[in-house]
Design a protein around this motif. Structure first.
Motif, short mmCIF file in Angstrom:
data_model
loop_
_atom_site.label_atom_id
_atom_site.label_comp_id
_atom_site.label_asym_id
_atom_site.label_seq_id
_atom_site.Cartn_x
_atom_site.Cartn_y
_atom_site.Cartn_z
N ASP A 217 0.83 -1.20 0.00
CA ASP A 217 0.00 0.00 0.00
C ASP A 217 0.87 1.26 0.00
OD1 ASP A 217 0.98 -0.56 2.49
OD2 ASP A 217 -0.85 -0.04 3.57
N GLN A 218 2.06 1.18 0.61
CA GLN A 218 2.95 2.34 0.62
C GLN A 218 3.49 2.63 -0.78
OE1 GLN A 218 5.95 1.76 3.59
NE2 GLN A 218 4.54 2.07 5.30
N ASP A 219 3.75 1.57 -1.56
CA ASP A 219 4.20 1.78 -2.94
C ASP A 219 3.11 2.45 -3.77
OD1 ASP A 219 6.70 0.52 -2.50
OD2 ASP A 219 5.72 -1.43 -2.66
N ILE A 220 1.86 2.04 -3.54
CA ILE A 220 0.75 2.63 -4.28
C ILE A 220 0.55 4.08 -3.86
CG2 ILE A 220 -1.75 2.49 -4.66
CD1 ILE A 220 -1.44 -0.56 -4.31
N ALA A 221 0.66 4.35 -2.56
CA ALA A 221 0.56 5.73 -2.09
C ALA A 221 1.67 6.60 -2.67
CB ALA A 221 0.60 5.77 -0.56
N ARG A 222 2.86 6.01 -2.82
CA ARG A 222 3.98 6.75 -3.41
C ARG A 222 3.70 7.04 -4.88
NH1 ARG A 222 9.61 7.12 -2.13
NH2 ARG A 222 10.92 7.41 -3.97
N PHE A 223 3.07 6.10 -5.59
CA PHE A 223 2.73 6.32 -7.00
C PHE A 223 1.74 7.47 -7.15
CE2 PHE A 223 -0.08 5.46 -10.63
CZ PHE A 223 0.85 5.43 -11.66
N PHE A 224 0.80 7.58 -6.20
CA PHE A 224 -0.19 8.65 -6.24
C PHE A 224 0.22 9.81 -5.32
CE2 PHE A 224 -2.88 5.01 -7.53
CZ PHE A 224 -3.32 5.51 -8.75
N LYS A 225 1.50 10.00 -5.13
CA LYS A 225 2.01 11.06 -4.27
C LYS A 225 1.44 12.41 -4.70
CE LYS A 225 5.08 12.34 -1.06
NZ LYS A 225 5.09 11.82 0.30
N GLY A 226 0.97 13.18 -3.72
CA GLY A 226 0.36 14.47 -4.00
C GLY A 226 -1.14 14.44 -3.97
N LEU A 227 -1.74 13.25 -4.04
CA LEU A 227 -3.20 13.11 -3.99
C LEU A 227 -3.59 12.52 -2.64
CD1 LEU A 227 -3.82 11.67 -7.57
CD2 LEU A 227 -3.68 14.06 -6.83
N ASN A 228 -4.78 12.85 -2.18
CA ASN A 228 -5.23 12.42 -0.86
C ASN A 228 -6.05 11.14 -0.96
OD1 ASN A 228 -4.02 14.75 -0.08
ND2 ASN A 228 -5.83 15.71 0.80
N ILE A 229 -5.50 10.05 -0.45
CA ILE A 229 -6.19 8.77 -0.40
C ILE A 229 -7.00 8.70 0.88
CG2 ILE A 229 -5.86 6.27 -0.34
CD1 ILE A 229 -3.30 6.65 -1.90
N ALA A 230 -8.23 8.21 0.78
CA ALA A 230 -9.10 8.10 1.96
C ALA A 230 -8.52 7.08 2.94
CB ALA A 230 -10.50 7.69 1.54
N LYS A 231 -8.92 7.18 4.19
CA LYS A 231 -8.47 6.23 5.21
C LYS A 231 -8.91 4.82 4.81
CE LYS A 231 -8.55 9.48 9.09
NZ LYS A 231 -9.14 9.79 10.42
N GLY A 232 -7.95 3.88 4.87
CA GLY A 232 -8.26 2.52 4.45
C GLY A 232 -8.58 2.43 2.98
N GLY A 233 -8.03 3.33 2.18
CA GLY A 233 -8.44 3.45 0.79
C GLY A 233 -7.64 2.67 -0.21
N VAL A 234 -6.73 1.78 0.22
CA VAL A 234 -5.96 0.95 -0.71
C VAL A 234 -6.33 -0.51 -0.48
CG1 VAL A 234 -3.67 0.20 -1.45
CG2 VAL A 234 -4.05 2.58 -0.83
N ALA A 235 -6.88 -1.15 -1.53
CA ALA A 235 -7.27 -2.56 -1.44
C ALA A 235 -6.54 -3.33 -2.53
CB ALA A 235 -8.79 -2.71 -1.59
N LEU A 236 -5.59 -4.19 -2.13
CA LEU A 236 -4.85 -5.01 -3.08
C LEU A 236 -5.69 -6.21 -3.49
CD1 LEU A 236 -1.44 -4.96 -1.17
CD2 LEU A 236 -2.01 -3.65 -3.21
N CYS A 237 -5.79 -6.46 -4.78
CA CYS A 237 -6.62 -7.56 -5.29
C CYS A 237 -5.81 -8.86 -5.32
CB CYS A 237 -7.13 -7.23 -6.69
SG CYS A 237 -8.12 -5.73 -6.78
#
Length: 625
Positions: A217-237
């Motif tokens: 999830d940290q790698d995905i947050a880094r990819f979308f750096k600068g945008l605000n992801i909601a709490k609990g907003g990353v779900a790996l399939c």
């Protein structure tokens, strides 16, 4: 930094590619930064500062050349981004000191420069941005709140805003803007995920595809750096085997941030480009939502780092796991920080999740990746609350007894020969596996990738693997004429580039290839069976009748694609030895993950005679004769 400061720093920039409304959408680097201090208390402006930034590539778009008037020669003499940011900080601090001020507010003409350009580029270059770039005023948005009749936010320009308020009144609306809330950049994704009963706005969700399998999830947050992801907003399939399939659903705080995320379609994470598409709230809840009390209790401890352990011996106990992790990475609350994944009947799956109180303990645990417990090596990965819920839900919903699929829908006739050219199994390692193919890759791309080795491919030898949704999985198998040729291709083509991605090439056997095409998985620990292995892998014959030459051209029958590794040969009636037509249920193939295509190299003239019929009827490719 207070939003009511009377000192404003107006900030502007340009990239080597698209600017304006498409700023940052093409992943191009910053080449120009401009800033100016505005003293609202004294109604004065400072000196205009204009600094060039040296990009890694000085290739400028025509739009950039026209709007900025810059040349590649000028940029080659400029300072890199890190030096320019230091210069910005020193310049602003010195000017504030001369004014007797200690704080200021950053003001930008829209969020794209900060969110879509500066933060992503700094993240890729491992630069730490000053604190001021995490809080800013979006001039367009706040002006629209003051003057809603001025037009849509995206259509506002500095000229139109000045015309709406008047030059003499400009400081007054600025004061009104600064009295309102600033824009904050934050990423929150390690909180417990959404409940299935919680409504999720579909305008805030995207699907990211093509992620490296080890992405967290940290790698995905880094990819979308600068945008605000909601709490609990990353779900790996996960796939049918409970492993990450390279996709993730991401939920943002609002539709504006979701739209900016969509503009990062085909931006890069390392050497791979990531596809970004719209998704729905229902899809997000299906992956991230959970109602298990056991999961809720496990995730009730906040601010914990979650690690997933895979490959545990089925006899492993909590004491064994704690001993494996050792004193360097103590588990939160001891055995209460362990969650073993089990089947509904209580049998262990070999997976477990572990909670750690801090990043240091988690890093120490990850260092034990592939160390031995008992007689097995254990894999450790970063995980998320959504993955915990998804894995538990998947295994708990697995039936204890595999059942045959329900009665098939209306049958579709499919010609079957007594001795068609099906895949034969064997242990000879005369095949290669391509992994990490671009999802848009076609047969022609694979042949171009193979280059001179194409002549060593067997007839019927290229198999592209698709997932359960009918989309390319990024894998393909190729049967070579000998094990030596397969070894040579694996050595020469491994990590060779195809459409901006490197492709991994491994030597394997026909048996391993056939096993994967039947729905199993192939990894370093060997073969894993399909998720639901039926007693008989070949489709049942529901009915059979005689075929006439008018119903099945002989040429078409010669090139029927191999659907199964070991098909059941239909028995013709004793009174009529003619070839038979069997009715097969398409649903059975879906349940067994049997979707793949086959490439046939040209080897006789009959190929061209039936090419058109085969393309429309069987959906595989034969090159022109």
């Amino acid at each position: 930094m207070a939003s009511h400061s009377d000192t404003l720093v107006v900030f502007f920039g340009a990239t080597a590619g698209a600017n304006g409304g498409k700023l940052g959408s093409d992943e191009r680097e910053l080449i120009l930064l401009v800033w100016q201090i505005v003293d609202l208390h004294e109604n004065k402006v400072g000196q205009l500062q204009r600094t060039l930034v040296q990009p890694d590539s000085a290739d400028l778009s025509e739009q950039c050349k026209e709007e900025t008037g810059l040349t590649a020669e000028e940029l080659c003499k400029a300072e890199p981004l890190e030096s320019v940011l230091q210069q910005f900080h020193q310049s602003v601090s010195a000017e504030l000191k001369s004014l007797g001020r200690s704080s200021y507010t950053l003001c930008v003409d829209g969020p794209l420069l900060i969110r879509q350009v500066l933060h992503p580029e700094a993240s890729k270059k491992n630069l730490v941005l000053p604190e001021c770039f995490y809080t800013f005023v979006d001039l367009k948005k706040e002006f629209h709140k003051c003057c809603p009749n001025a037009g849509p936010v995206n259509d506002l320009t500095l000229t139109s805003m000045l015309d709406s308020s008047g030059l003499l009144l400009w400081p007054k609306p600025i004061r009104m803007l600064l009295s309102m809330s600033d824009c904050y950049l934050c990423v929150c994704m390690c909180m417990p995920s959404s409940s299935k009963t919680e409504a999720v706005d579909s305008e805030t969700v995207i699907r990211a595809r093509g992620l490296p399998w080890q992405s967290s999830d940290q790698d995905i947050a880094r990819f979308f750096k600068g945008l605000n992801i909601a709490k609990g907003g990353v779900a790996l399939c996960l796939n049918a085997q409970g492993r990450r399939n390279g996709e993730a659903l991401v939920r943002f705080i609002n539709s504006e941030h979701r739209d900016m995320a969509l503009d990062r379609h085909k931006h890069h994470m390392g050497n791979r480009y990531i596809e970004v598409y719209k998704a729905t709230g229902e899809e997000f809840l299906k992956i991230a939502g959970g109602t298990s009390n056991e999961v809720a209790q496990f995730l009730s401890k906040e601010n914990q780092v979650i690690i997933r352990m895979r490959g545990l011996p089925f006899t492993a106990t909590p004491q064994d796991v704690l001993g494996f992790l050792g004193p360097d990475c103590p588990v939160t609350d001891g055995m209460e920080g362990l969650l073993f994944v089990k089947y509904p009947d209580g049998r262990p799956t070999g997976d477990a999740f572990v909670l750690f109180a801090c990043e240091e303990y988690a890093q120490n645990a990850l260092k034990k990746h592939k160390q031995i417990l008992g007689k097995r090596y254990i894999e450790l990965f970063r995980s998320t609350a959504a993955e915990v819920q998804q894995v538990l839900n998947r295994y708990m919903s697995t039936p204890l007894i595999s059942t045959l699929p329900p009665p098939p829908p209306p049958m579709v006739s499919m010609p079957v020969l007594a001795t068609p050219p099906f895949i034969t199994t064997g242990s000879t390692r005369d095949c290669i596996r391509l992994r990490g193919l671009p999802y848009i890759a076609a047969i022609e791309d694979i042949l171009e990738f193979m280059g001179e080795h194409t002549i060593d491919i067997r007839p019927h030898g290229v198999h592209m693997v698709f997932n359960q949704q009918g989309r390319p999985s990024g894998d393909a198998f190729i049967q070579m004429k000998s094990a030596d040729r397969a070894f040579m291709v694996a050595q020469k083509c491994h990590k060779k580039m195809m459409k901006d991605r490197y492709v991994e090439v491994f030597q394997c056997s026909t048996e391993e290839m056939s096993f994967v095409l039947m729905g199993g998985t192939l990894n370093r620990s060997g073969l894993s069976p399909p998720p639901c292995k039926l007693p008989c892998l070949s489709p049942p014959t529901y009915a059979a009748f005689s075929a006439t030459p008018a119903m099945l051209p002989a040429e078409a029958a010669l090139y029927q694609p191999p659907l199964l590794a070991t098909p059941r040969t239909p028995q013709a009636p004793a009174h009529n030895p003619a070839p038979a037509l069997a009715y097969y249920s398409p649903q059975l193939y879906m349940n067994m993950n049997m979707s793949y295509t086959t490439y046939y190299p040209r080897y006789n003239e009959k190929t061209s005679l039936c090419r058109d019929l085969l393309w429309s009827k069987f959906h595989f490719y034969i090159p022109p004769g």
